[in-house]
Design an enzyme around this catalytic site. Structure first.
Site, PDB file in Angstrom:
ATOM      1  CB  SER A  94      -4.492  -6.468   4.921  1.00 35.94           C
ATOM      2  OG  SER A  94      -4.081  -5.298   4.296  1.00 35.94           O
ATOM      3  CG  HIS A 122      -1.664  -0.992   1.313  1.00 38.65           C
ATOM      4  ND1 HIS A 122      -2.198  -1.670   2.792  1.00 38.65           N
ATOM      5  CD2 HIS A 122      -2.527  -1.875   0.369  1.00 38.65           C
ATOM      6  CE1 HIS A 122      -2.877  -2.723   2.608  1.00 38.65           C
ATOM      7  NE2 HIS A 122      -3.245  -2.681   1.213  1.00 38.65           N
ATOM      8  CE  LYS A 164     -12.702  -7.207   4.170  1.00 39.91           C
ATOM      9  NZ  LYS A 164     -11.908  -6.147   3.311  1.00 39.91           N
ATOM     10  NE  ARG A 179      -3.174  -7.044  -4.736  1.00 43.05           N
ATOM     11  CZ  ARG A 179      -4.304  -7.127  -3.569  1.00 43.05           C
ATOM     12  NH1 ARG A 179      -3.798  -7.294  -2.326  1.00 43.05           N
ATOM     13  NH2 ARG A 179      -5.534  -7.358  -3.896  1.00 43.05           N
TER      14      ARG A 179
HETATM   15  C1  LIG Z   1      -2.394  -3.323  -4.457  1.00 48.46           C
HETATM   16  C2  LIG Z   1      -3.290  -2.719  -3.295  1.00 48.46           C
HETATM   17  C3  LIG Z   1      -4.453  -3.187  -2.901  1.00 48.46           C
HETATM   18  N1  LIG Z   1      -5.175  -2.215  -2.177  1.00 48.46           N
HETATM   19  C4  LIG Z   1      -6.121  -2.156  -1.627  1.00 48.46           C
HETATM   20  C5  LIG Z   1      -6.360  -3.093  -0.168  1.00 48.46           C
HETATM   21  C6  LIG Z   1      -7.240  -2.855   0.854  1.00 48.46           C
HETATM   22  O1  LIG Z   1      -8.596  -2.920   0.536  1.00 48.46           O
HETATM   23  O2  LIG Z   1      -6.881  -2.759   2.227  1.00 48.46           O
HETATM   24  C7  LIG Z   1      -4.449  -1.224  -2.053  1.00 48.46           C
HETATM   25  C8  LIG Z   1      -4.562   0.311  -1.648  1.00 48.46           C
HETATM   26  C9  LIG Z   1      -3.589   1.268  -1.544  1.00 48.46           C
HETATM   27  C10 LIG Z   1      -2.391   0.960  -2.536  1.00 48.46           C
HETATM   28  C11 LIG Z   1      -2.211  -0.319  -3.117  1.00 48.46           C
HETATM   29  C12 LIG Z   1      -3.287  -1.299  -2.841  1.00 48.46           C
END
Ligand SMILES: Cc1cn(CCC(=O)O)c2ccccc12
Length: 158
Positions: A127, A17, A41, A90
């Site tokens: 996460s 992130h 959630k 990703r």
């Molecule tokens: C790769 C990626 C997934 N997400 C959502 C992940 C989520 O919902 O916690 C991001 C949010 C910000 C930057 C990159 C990402």
């Protein structure tokens, strides 16, 4: 002022992130990290805890603001005068859903979605996987900011 929204649950924020947020902060005047409030959630960290962690680990960029929202992301963007969303991709598996959301969001509101390729070093990161590995005693050092690592281990292992 050119703003962009960076949405997510961030439960917790990972280095994947942070990589996208940091790169976006170099492209825009302001990055608004939008933390989703999702009551359905079962989150490990509260929204406030997630905002606190995100604020601490993005402070160094100087132009990142962390906000929370529920409901439609495009409504949040409209309320905050944000014309675009940035998303990290990703893998090809991310693309199908993200393209659908981008087309829906644009049709509903005219808000654009810009895609960034995640740093390959973090393309396997989520996460959920981070929490799973930590729960079973695995080491996630280097995959999350140090601040998050300490809080995560404490929370997962009580
Ligand atoms: C790769 C990626 C997934 N997400 C959502 C992940 C989520 O919902 O916690 C991001 C949010 C910000 C930057 C990159 C990402």
């Amino acid at each position: 002022m050119r703003r962009v929204a960076c949405p997510g649950s961030f439960d917790p924020v990972t280095n994947g992130h942070l990589d996208i947020i940091g790169r976006a902060s170099r492209l825009y005047d302001e990055v608004v990290v939008a933390v989703l409030i999702n009551i359905e959630k079962n989150s490990l960290f509260t929204v406030e805890e997630r905002i606190e962690m995100l604020t601490a680990v993005t402070k160094e960029y100087g132009n990142v603001r962390v906000e929370k929202f529920h409901g439609l992301l495009v409504d949040f963007c409209r309320q905050h005068d944000i014309p675009a969303i940035v998303k990290g991709l990703r893998a090809v598996s991310d693309f199908d859903y993200e393209l659908q959301m981008a087309q829906l969001n644009y049709r509903m509101s005219g808000v654009e979605t810009l895609f960034m390729s995640t740093n390959p070093e973090y393309s396997f990161l989520s996460s959920s996987r981070i929490k799973e590995i930590t729960r079973y005693g695995g080491d996630v050092t280097g995959l999350v900011p140090d601040l998050v690592h300490n809080v995560l281990v404490e929370r997962m292992r009580g």
